[in-house]
Scaffold this motif. Structure first.
Motif, PDB file in Angstrom:
ATOM      1  N   ASN A   1      38.072  84.820 -37.475  1.00  0.00           N
ATOM      2  CA  ASN A   1      39.488  84.444 -37.344  1.00  0.00           C
ATOM      3  C   ASN A   1      40.147  84.382 -38.713  1.00  0.00           C
ATOM      4  OD1 ASN A   1      39.342  83.998 -34.574  1.00  0.00           O
ATOM      5  ND2 ASN A   1      38.999  81.781 -34.775  1.00  0.00           N
ATOM      6  N   LEU A   2      41.315  85.009 -38.857  1.00  0.00           N
ATOM      7  CA  LEU A   2      42.119  84.784 -40.063  1.00  0.00           C
ATOM      8  C   LEU A   2      43.403  84.076 -39.643  1.00  0.00           C
ATOM      9  CD1 LEU A   2      41.800  88.004 -42.300  1.00  0.00           C
ATOM     10  CD2 LEU A   2      40.367  85.962 -42.275  1.00  0.00           C
ATOM     11  N   GLY A   3      43.366  82.760 -39.744  1.00  0.00           N
ATOM     12  CA  GLY A   3      44.517  81.932 -39.429  1.00  0.00           C
ATOM     13  C   GLY A   3      44.505  80.739 -40.372  1.00  0.00           C
ATOM     14  N   THR A   4      45.521  79.887 -40.245  1.00  0.00           N
ATOM     15  CA  THR A   4      45.585  78.725 -41.150  1.00  0.00           C
ATOM     16  C   THR A   4      44.906  77.512 -40.541  1.00  0.00           C
ATOM     17  OG1 THR A   4      47.634  77.839 -40.244  1.00  0.00           O
ATOM     18  CG2 THR A   4      47.848  79.511 -41.969  1.00  0.00           C
ATOM     19  N   GLY A   5      44.829  77.487 -39.198  1.00  0.00           N
ATOM     20  CA  GLY A   5      44.307  76.296 -38.529  1.00  0.00           C
ATOM     21  C   GLY A   5      45.413  75.333 -38.125  1.00  0.00           C
ATOM     22  N   LYS A   6      46.667  75.717 -38.412  1.00  0.00           N
ATOM     23  CA  LYS A   6      47.779  74.833 -38.034  1.00  0.00           C
ATOM     24  C   LYS A   6      48.802  75.618 -37.215  1.00  0.00           C
ATOM     25  CE  LYS A   6      51.213  71.605 -39.806  1.00  0.00           C
ATOM     26  NZ  LYS A   6      51.205  70.968 -38.485  1.00  0.00           N
ATOM     27  N   GLY A   7      49.237  75.029 -36.115  1.00  0.00           N
ATOM     28  CA  GLY A   7      50.240  75.686 -35.279  1.00  0.00           C
ATOM     29  C   GLY A   7      51.624  75.121 -35.508  1.00  0.00           C
ATOM     30  N   TYR A   8      52.636  75.976 -35.416  1.00  0.00           N
ATOM     31  CA  TYR A   8      54.037  75.546 -35.455  1.00  0.00           C
ATOM     32  C   TYR A   8      54.734  76.081 -34.211  1.00  0.00           C
ATOM     33  CZ  TYR A   8      53.539  74.232 -40.372  1.00  0.00           C
ATOM     34  OH  TYR A   8      53.149  73.635 -41.539  1.00  0.00           O
ATOM     35  N   SER A   9      55.661  75.275 -33.673  1.00  0.00           N
ATOM     36  CA  SER A   9      56.435  75.742 -32.519  1.00  0.00           C
ATOM     37  C   SER A   9      57.565  76.653 -32.990  1.00  0.00           C
ATOM     38  CB  SER A   9      57.020  74.538 -31.775  1.00  0.00           C
ATOM     39  OG  SER A   9      58.083  73.986 -32.533  1.00  0.00           O
ATOM     40  N   VAL A  10      58.115  77.403 -32.043  1.00  0.00           N
ATOM     41  CA  VAL A  10      59.252  78.283 -32.370  1.00  0.00           C
ATOM     42  C   VAL A  10      60.383  77.449 -32.977  1.00  0.00           C
ATOM     43  CG1 VAL A  10      61.001  79.824 -31.401  1.00  0.00           C
ATOM     44  CG2 VAL A  10      58.644  79.925 -30.538  1.00  0.00           C
ATOM     45  N   LEU A  11      60.665  76.290 -32.374  1.00  0.00           N
ATOM     46  CA  LEU A  11      61.782  75.464 -32.885  1.00  0.00           C
ATOM     47  C   LEU A  11      61.468  74.917 -34.273  1.00  0.00           C
ATOM     48  CD1 LEU A  11      62.829  73.668 -29.565  1.00  0.00           C
ATOM     49  CD2 LEU A  11      64.019  75.533 -30.757  1.00  0.00           C
ATOM     50  N   GLU A  12      60.211  74.631 -34.554  1.00  0.00           N
ATOM     51  CA  GLU A  12      59.842  74.192 -35.912  1.00  0.00           C
ATOM     52  C   GLU A  12      60.034  75.321 -36.927  1.00  0.00           C
ATOM     53  OE1 GLU A  12      56.474  70.723 -35.265  1.00  0.00           O
ATOM     54  OE2 GLU A  12      55.862  72.804 -34.972  1.00  0.00           O
ATOM     55  N   VAL A  13      59.713  76.542 -36.518  1.00  0.00           N
ATOM     56  CA  VAL A  13      59.911  77.686 -37.423  1.00  0.00           C
ATOM     57  C   VAL A  13      61.412  77.874 -37.686  1.00  0.00           C
ATOM     58  CG1 VAL A  13      59.650  80.192 -37.679  1.00  0.00           C
ATOM     59  CG2 VAL A  13      57.769  78.827 -36.735  1.00  0.00           C
ATOM     60  N   VAL A  14      62.211  77.768 -36.648  1.00  0.00           N
ATOM     61  CA  VAL A  14      63.663  77.934 -36.820  1.00  0.00           C
ATOM     62  C   VAL A  14      64.197  76.843 -37.759  1.00  0.00           C
ATOM     63  CG1 VAL A  14      65.902  77.886 -35.646  1.00  0.00           C
ATOM     64  CG2 VAL A  14      63.966  79.063 -34.582  1.00  0.00           C
ATOM     65  N   ALA A  15      63.739  75.618 -37.588  1.00  0.00           N
ATOM     66  CA  ALA A  15      64.209  74.511 -38.452  1.00  0.00           C
ATOM     67  C   ALA A  15      63.791  74.755 -39.903  1.00  0.00           C
ATOM     68  CB  ALA A  15      63.645  73.181 -37.944  1.00  0.00           C
ATOM     69  N   ALA A  16      62.548  75.183 -40.107  1.00  0.00           N
ATOM     70  CA  ALA A  16      62.082  75.443 -41.477  1.00  0.00           C
ATOM     71  C   ALA A  16      62.857  76.596 -42.100  1.00  0.00           C
ATOM     72  CB  ALA A  16      60.580  75.762 -41.464  1.00  0.00           C
ATOM     73  N   ALA A  17      63.134  77.639 -41.302  1.00  0.00           N
ATOM     74  CA  ALA A  17      63.873  78.801 -41.826  1.00  0.00           C
ATOM     75  C   ALA A  17      65.305  78.414 -42.179  1.00  0.00           C
ATOM     76  CB  ALA A  17      63.864  79.927 -40.805  1.00  0.00           C
ATOM     77  N   THR A  18      65.906  77.545 -41.376  1.00  0.00           N
ATOM     78  CA  THR A  18      67.275  77.089 -41.644  1.00  0.00           C
ATOM     79  C   THR A  18      67.332  76.402 -43.006  1.00  0.00           C
ATOM     80  OG1 THR A  18      67.579  76.769 -39.287  1.00  0.00           O
ATOM     81  CG2 THR A  18      69.154  75.657 -40.720  1.00  0.00           C
ATOM     82  N   GLU A  19      66.307  75.607 -43.280  1.00  0.00           N
ATOM     83  CA  GLU A  19      66.241  74.891 -44.557  1.00  0.00           C
ATOM     84  C   GLU A  19      66.023  75.868 -45.719  1.00  0.00           C
ATOM     85  OE1 GLU A  19      63.230  71.595 -46.086  1.00  0.00           O
ATOM     86  OE2 GLU A  19      64.069  71.174 -44.105  1.00  0.00           O
ATOM     87  N   VAL A  20      65.098  76.802 -45.545  1.00  0.00           N
ATOM     88  CA  VAL A  20      64.780  77.762 -46.617  1.00  0.00           C
ATOM     89  C   VAL A  20      65.990  78.648 -46.916  1.00  0.00           C
ATOM     90  CG1 VAL A  20      63.427  79.859 -47.078  1.00  0.00           C
ATOM     91  CG2 VAL A  20      62.280  77.782 -46.277  1.00  0.00           C
ATOM     92  N   ILE A  21      66.651  79.100 -45.862  1.00  0.00           N
ATOM     93  CA  ILE A  21      67.772  80.043 -46.016  1.00  0.00           C
ATOM     94  C   ILE A  21      69.038  79.302 -46.451  1.00  0.00           C
ATOM     95  CG2 ILE A  21      69.275  81.594 -44.658  1.00  0.00           C
ATOM     96  CD1 ILE A  21      66.614  82.297 -43.075  1.00  0.00           C
ATOM     97  N   GLY A  22      69.143  78.035 -46.047  1.00  0.00           N
ATOM     98  CA  GLY A  22      70.305  77.235 -46.436  1.00  0.00           C
ATOM     99  C   GLY A  22      71.524  77.511 -45.594  1.00  0.00           C
ATOM    100  N   ALA A  23      71.312  78.025 -44.406  1.00  0.00           N
ATOM    101  CA  ALA A  23      72.433  78.281 -43.488  1.00  0.00           C
ATOM    102  C   ALA A  23      71.900  78.203 -42.067  1.00  0.00           C
ATOM    103  CB  ALA A  23      73.031  79.663 -43.742  1.00  0.00           C
ATOM    104  N   PRO A  24      72.744  77.782 -41.132  1.00  0.00           N
ATOM    105  CA  PRO A  24      72.269  77.702 -39.752  1.00  0.00           C
ATOM    106  C   PRO A  24      71.967  79.085 -39.173  1.00  0.00           C
ATOM    107  CG  PRO A  24      74.609  77.166 -39.893  1.00  0.00           C
ATOM    108  CD  PRO A  24      74.131  77.357 -41.287  1.00  0.00           C
TER     109      PRO A  24
END
Ligand code: UD1
Length: 338
Positions: free
Chosen positions: A258-281
């Motif tokens: 397996n090549l993975g991190t061992g940690k799961g994120y939900s779709v909504l968590e990814v969207v929230a993190a991307a919003t923060e990284v990109i700095g726009a909704p």
């Protein structure tokens, strides 16, 4: 001696080629450019060496692979070349079996003909289907839930069968969800047409090429109701391939990792993190579940650490920041003039 990278102009192939070059290996790219471009090859050359060899050929063309092996004194192969769209595989199963299984047979036959014994194969966590429990280990049950997944399982089985009766040594690397890009922003994922994967789609919304992201389902049995995946930085994945080649000198037979991190994120968590990284909704709309999606899956990365001495180290924010840099610098991909 050199390493032949089939699918070397693709998303994971380009990143792995750069890391292999940094590790001191001579790299040869082979790709039929059916889902990639000469621009991607040139971007790899600008990050490695202007003379990096590139062979334009179909990996199923055993004679062409054989010629590349002889010409470049190849002693190791990483076989990425494959079709990878789940939805397309449902519509065109014959094309998927023919291409994915055919190219694996072509590559292995050419390797055997020329006495090359070390192979790293690009597999997927899709071989676990909807898992009975998470995280999944390499001994979790495997099952195909679509033709794309079936091709990966068939290839895993045929490689195990061949390894059992030949000198072939194989690492079957089961990737979880690769995202991100090289930190330079010079190479990255370049899907043709409208992306089907979450992060490329989200990034195209952020850059203004698409109107909004559809979140496929918020009624899963997960904390926020959206589906959970194990997103892994493509540079971590690339490092994993170098570690796999190194480990192949000590391991014989056929081994799945397996090549993975061992940690799961939900779709909504990814969207929230991307919003923060990109700095726009990021405009999103929750819609129904996508057919064929599993509820939640993430890796147990313990065996990879043991056998490869490798662990993913890059965070979700780093994946998204690097992906965003690539997307901004190349809003329409490698062919973009920016
Ligand atoms: C898919 C394939 C997997 C393949 C991988 C790489 C399936 C079941 N699995 O993984 O076999 O190896 O791609 O190509 O298709 N999502 C949205 N909106 C979108 C796109 C995705 O909400 O516009 C959600 C999905 O429902 C899923 C998550 O985001 O929950 C990740 O989707 P995606 O990036 O397509 O990857 P997988 O489906 O996990």
């Amino acid at each position: 001696m050199s390493v032949l990278v089939t699918g070397g102009a693709g998303f994971i192939g380009t990143h792995t080629a750069v890391v292999l070059h940094e590790s001191g290996r001579d790299v040869v790219l082979l790709d039929d450019l059916s889902n990639s471009s000469n621009e991607a090859v040139n971007a790899v050359r600008s990050l490695t060496s202007p003379d990096l060899p590139f062979v334009e050929a179909d990996a199923a063309d055993q004679a062409a692979v054989g010629r590349a092996i002889v010409e470049y004194d190849v002693d190791e192969v990483i076989h990425f070349a494959a079709y990878k769209s789940v939805s397309e595989s449902v519509e065109k199963p014959l094309a998927y079996y023919s291409n994915n299984v055919g190219s694996t047979i072509g590559v292995v036959q050419a390797m055997i003909d020329h006495g090359v014994s070390r192979l790293v194969f690009s597999s997927s966590c899709t071989v676990y289907g909807e898992p009975d429990e998470v995280p999944v280990t390499e001994t979790s049950p495997t099952r195909a839930v679509n033709p794309y997944g079936a091709t990966k399982l068939v290839c895993e089985q045929l490689l195990a069968d061949i390894a059992a009766v030949s000198a072939l040594d194989v690492m079957l690397l089961r990737y979880f969800n690769p995202v991100g890009a090289h930190p330079s922003g010079d190479i990255g994922e370049d899907p043709s047409g409208v992306p089907t994967n979450l992060v490329p789609f989200l990034m195209q919304v952020a850059v203004g090429r698409l109107d909004r992201l559809n979140v496929f389902g918020d009624d899963y049995n997960t904390p926020d109701g959206s589906a959970i995946r194990d997103y892994i930085h493509v540079m971590d994945l690339a490092d994993g391939h170098v570690a796999a080649l190194d480990a192949l000198t000590a391991n014989t037979g056929c081994v799945a990792v397996n090549l993975g991190t061992g940690k799961g994120y939900s779709v909504l968590e990814v969207v929230a993190a991307a919003t923060e990284v990109i700095g726009a909704p990021i405009p999103t709309e929750v819609v129904g579940r996508r057919a064929g999606d599993v509820e939640q899956i993430w890796a147990d990365p313990t065996y990879a650490a043991e056998i490869l001495g490798w662990r993913a180290t890059r965070s979700l924010n780093e994946m998204l920041a690097d992906h965003w840099r690539w997307q901004q610098q190349h809003p329409t991909g490698h062919k973009d003039s920016n």
